[in-house]
Design an enzyme around this catalytic site. Structure first.
Site, PDB file in Angstrom:
ATOM      1  N   ILE A  42       0.882  -1.164   0.000  1.00  0.00           N
ATOM      2  CA  ILE A  42       0.000   0.000   0.000  1.00  0.00           C
ATOM      3  C   ILE A  42       0.919   1.214   0.000  1.00  0.00           C
ATOM      4  O   ILE A  42       1.867   1.295   0.781  1.00  0.00           O
ATOM      5  CB  ILE A  42      -0.953   0.003   1.213  1.00  0.00           C
ATOM      6  CG1 ILE A  42      -1.841   1.260   1.213  1.00  0.00           C
ATOM      7  CG2 ILE A  42      -0.211  -0.132   2.534  1.00  0.00           C
ATOM      8  CD1 ILE A  42      -2.908   1.252   2.305  1.00  0.00           C
ATOM      9  N   SER A  43       0.682   2.128  -0.904  1.00  0.00           N
ATOM     10  CA  SER A  43       1.608   3.242  -1.101  1.00  0.00           C
ATOM     11  C   SER A  43       1.649   4.180   0.097  1.00  0.00           C
ATOM     12  O   SER A  43       0.689   4.290   0.876  1.00  0.00           O
ATOM     13  CB  SER A  43       1.215   4.040  -2.347  1.00  0.00           C
ATOM     14  OG  SER A  43       1.398   3.283  -3.517  1.00  0.00           O
ATOM     15  N   GLN A  44       2.755   4.872   0.216  1.00  0.00           N
ATOM     16  CA  GLN A  44       2.913   5.929   1.203  1.00  0.00           C
ATOM     17  C   GLN A  44       1.820   6.981   0.982  1.00  0.00           C
ATOM     18  O   GLN A  44       1.576   7.396  -0.153  1.00  0.00           O
ATOM     19  CB  GLN A  44       4.294   6.553   1.012  1.00  0.00           C
ATOM     20  CG  GLN A  44       4.626   7.705   1.911  1.00  0.00           C
ATOM     21  CD  GLN A  44       5.961   8.318   1.537  1.00  0.00           C
ATOM     22  OE1 GLN A  44       6.576   7.948   0.525  1.00  0.00           O
ATOM     23  NE2 GLN A  44       6.426   9.257   2.325  1.00  0.00           N
TER      24      GLN A  44
END
Length: 207
Positions: free
Chosen positions: A51-53
């Site tokens: 899950i992206s920053q």
């Protein structure tokens, strides 16, 4: 605290900040990483994906200039977090995930968080989702080594595509491409690090 950090890092869009504040990121992380859900960092979600920053999600969303009722294609559903942010902005979201396991989990996450209008499918994101094109915006959350031609063709004239582009195993460039009648106008938004795009089409170097 997260929203204050996003502001300090240069996110200016009030709509994007509000969407980031309203989406419960803890609904989109694995239970073993729950304590880190509201930190500004990527987290593993299985299947060699992350899950992206939050800062990267906000930056890509702001660059895409999403408006209410825009038709938006997301390539790489992952946990469903980016799709939820787009839906919170009022977009009509179409999202493709190559991993059936992640697609199922993302659908469950989105439903639990109240974003049941997001349309998902399992497929090769390199090829896009032609049935619902053209799109006002396309956001790609895995890195190809070039912008896939099918995605360019599915972007409306005047539409924006945001994608990390670069070779696997290296830092990529986050590109903002705007489709014009005579081609693409591309701008480099800076270095990023995403997992590589996978699938038969990208491995074959299809265009």
């Amino acid at each position: 605290m997260l929203i204050r950090e996003l502001k300090r890092c240069g996110i200016r869009s009030k709509a994007v900040l509000k969407a980031m504040q309203r989406v419960p990121r803890d609904r989109f992380v694995r239970p073993e990483h729950l304590e880190f859900a509201f930190e500004n960092r990527p987290l593993p979600i299985g299947e060699d994906q992350t899950i992206s920053q939050p800062l990267v999600v906000a930056h890509m969303t702001e660059a895409a200039r999403i408006k209410s009722q825009d038709k938006v294609l997301e390539v790489g559903t992952g946990s469903g977090y980016q799709a939820a942010v787009l839906a919170e902005l009022g977009a009509r979201v179409f999202s493709i995930e190559i991993s059936p396991k992640l697609a199922k989990w993302a659908a469950e996450n989105l439903a639990r968080a109240g974003y049941e209008d997001v349309l998902l499918r399992v497929g090769d994101g390199y090829l896009g989702w032609e049935e619902h094109s053209p799109y006002s915006a396309i956001i790609v959350t895995a890195a190809p080594d070039h912008i896939p031609q099918p995605l360019i063709e599915q972007l409306a004239i005047g539409g924006r595509l945001v994608a990390p582009v670069g070779a696997a195993g290296s830092t990529q460039d986050l590109l903002l491409a705007e489709r014009r009648k005579r081609g693409l106008r591309t701008r480099n938004l800076g270095p990023v690090a995403f997992v590589p795009m996978t699938g038969k089409a990208v491995r074959a170097g299809a265009s």
